[in-house]
Design an enzyme around this catalytic site. Structure first.
Site: not given
Ligand code: GRF
Length: 188
Positions: A13-15, A86, A105
């Site tokens: 979850g860093s994005n 995913l 992506h």
């Protein structure tokens, strides 16, 4: 008008965190909820820290779609971001949010996309093929894996010394820089 955006994530979850930080204090964007198919995904820890509710659903719930749709409705969600998510998005969700779901992506689609092409698999395949560049693709989500219309692609150069790990690092840096800006561009 505020764009209310749900984030779907399966992993670290860093994005997700980067996007939420980027828009903090911006009244045009709200991130009312984070959804995941993994109860042990680190994204839940990040959500806690960010004081955003996060929930886990099962694969079956996701495929059926009804409970997810209800939950999105309860939060008045306008748009959905897949950030390291995913599962293949079921038709019922795509139809309920036409051109309102985007994915990131970690490669230059149409290369290295499709089933099984996620996370390290992508960077290993890029390395094995001896590519001289990789990058990111931000695209709309349709019923097929990684095949919706492309919103943005950015590239990074690769050298023989790069490993799947260093490629991942370069790609993540592009993601942190460009994913929030792409969101701002299309939904701002
Ligand atoms: C990112 O590289 C994204 O492109 C891919 O999965 C990774 C997720 O990383 N689909 P994080 O969970 O945002 O840290």
């Amino acid at each position: 008008m505020t764009s209310k955006i749900a984030i779907f994530a399966s992993g670290s979850g860093s994005n997700a965190e980067n996007i939420i930080h980027y828009f903090s204090g911006n009244p045009k964007f709200e991130f009312p909820v984070i959804l995941s198919n993994k109860s042990d995904a680190f994204v839940h820890e990040r959500a806690k820290k960010l004081q955003i509710p996060s929930f886990t659903f099962s694969r079956e719930q996701f495929i059926a779609g009804e409970e997810i749709l209800l939950s999105l409705k309860n939060y008045n969600i306008d748009y959905i971001i897949l950030a390291g998510f995913l599962l293949k998005v079921p038709e019922v969700l795509v139809k309920a949010f036409p051109d309102k779901i985007i994915n990131i992506h970690p490669a230059l689609l149409p290369k290295y996309g499709g089933k099984g092409m996620y996370g390290d698999n992508v960077h290993k395949a890029v390395k094995a093929a001896g590519e001289t560049e990789s990058g990111i693709t931000i695209h709309y989500v349709n019923e097929q894996y990684d095949e919706g219309n492309i919103i943005l692609q950015t590239k990074c150069a690769l050298t023989d010394d790069d490993t799947p790990e260093t490629i991942a690092h370069k790609v993540h840096a592009l993601e942190y820089e460009h994913f929030p800006k792409a969101i701002e561009m299309i939904w701002g």
